[in-house]
Design an enzyme around this catalytic site. Sequence first.
Site, PDB file in Angstrom:
ATOM      1  CE  LYS A 113      -3.876  -2.419   2.104  1.00  0.00           C
ATOM      2  NZ  LYS A 113      -4.649  -2.785   3.303  1.00  0.00           N
ATOM      3  CG  ASP A 122      -9.704   0.146   4.908  1.00  0.00           C
ATOM      4  OD1 ASP A 122      -9.566  -0.319   3.767  1.00  0.00           O
ATOM      5  OD2 ASP A 122      -8.931  -0.113   5.859  1.00  0.00           O
ATOM      6  CD  GLN A 143      -3.648  -4.474   6.367  1.00  0.00           C
ATOM      7  OE1 GLN A 143      -3.710  -3.424   5.734  1.00  0.00           O
ATOM      8  NE2 GLN A 143      -4.055  -5.618   5.862  1.00  0.00           N
TER       9      GLN A 143
HETATM   10  N1  GUN Z   1      -7.060  -6.676   6.031  1.00  0.00           N
HETATM   11  C1  GUN Z   1      -7.383  -7.396   4.937  1.00  0.00           C
HETATM   12  N2  GUN Z   1      -7.929  -6.598   3.998  1.00  0.00           N
HETATM   13  C2  GUN Z   1      -7.953  -5.363   4.515  1.00  0.00           C
HETATM   14  C3  GUN Z   1      -8.399  -4.103   4.015  1.00  0.00           C
HETATM   15  O1  GUN Z   1      -8.900  -3.954   2.893  1.00  0.00           O
HETATM   16  N3  GUN Z   1      -8.244  -3.061   4.846  1.00  0.00           N
HETATM   17  C4  GUN Z   1      -7.716  -3.188   6.091  1.00  0.00           C
HETATM   18  N4  GUN Z   1      -7.613  -2.101   6.839  1.00  0.00           N
HETATM   19  N5  GUN Z   1      -7.286  -4.323   6.585  1.00  0.00           N
HETATM   20  C5  GUN Z   1      -7.419  -5.409   5.793  1.00  0.00           C
END
Ligand code: GUN
Length: 299
Positions: free
Chosen positions: A55, A122, A99
């Site tokens: 990311k 998100d 995350q």
């Molecule tokens: N863990 C797995 N997929 C995601 C996501 O799209 N966002 C976040 N914050 N954590 C995740």
Amino acid sequence: MATAALIDGKAFAEDLRARVGEAAAAFAQATGRKPGLAVVLVGDDPASQVYVGAKGKACEAAGMASFEHRLPADTSEAALLSLIERLNQDEAVDGILVQLPLPAHLDEQAIIAAINPDKDVDGFHISNAGRLAVGQAGFVPCTPLGCIMLLKDRLGDDLSGLDAVVIGRSNIVGKPMAQLLTDANATVTLAHSRTKNLADVVRRADIVVAAVGRPEMVRGDWIKPGATVIDVGINRLPPEPGKEKGKLVGDVAFAEARDVAGAITPVPGGVGPMTIAVLLRNTLVAAHAHAGQPAPGGL
Ligand code: GUN
């Protein structure tokens, strides 16, 4: 039956990232600063470390500022909440992503609730979930938004008359996916682990979105001929003898389904690359709103 068309999520995501990059450059010209995304990782889960690294890199490649916060696994809830409050106030930060999963001693709901909904790129905050539920503008979770983009690219914006089945009722994928399909006028069934005769339910569907996290669960003979199949699953099989890593497979038995479906996403290279591209898109949208700029068009 002819072999299904492959839905190339990788190419779609690359194109989206390029368009976001152009818009991010225009934003920086207009405002004197780059759009900024803060990513918070607590603990040392190896998969999460890979995602967070990807990311950050994607942000920088798109001309955005990336602020990474890697905290030890024993970080207290108070310390994490105080970091989030700082990021909420930080003018250089347009988007905040914590995350998941978090270590067990941290209350995920409480942490997500602390994020300013206008920075919740998100789309996990209950305000954004509520906005999606009632049809107000807000942030939509990246994976289902990426899936609906791929579906609309193939089938058009109006899914009237089409039966869609979403398998999996998670807050992150299944529920928002069902809402996005409903908003696009599809007739939607949200199926899950307690659904009876799942194979028969799937056999009626013109659109299948599989998001259950069970390797190759959806078999080829469940698929209606010509259906569009979106496979959200990313499952690693046990390694074959002599191999270090197992094969990555989706929730759909790809080789079987490809002989029946009209179009299908591969794993890898289908939905996976869309998630980060949509995260960048959401961050760009957040930056425009934060800076009082009109929303970027065409994204
Ligand atoms: N863990 C797995 N997929 C995601 C996501 O799209 N966002 C976040 N914050 N954590 C995740």
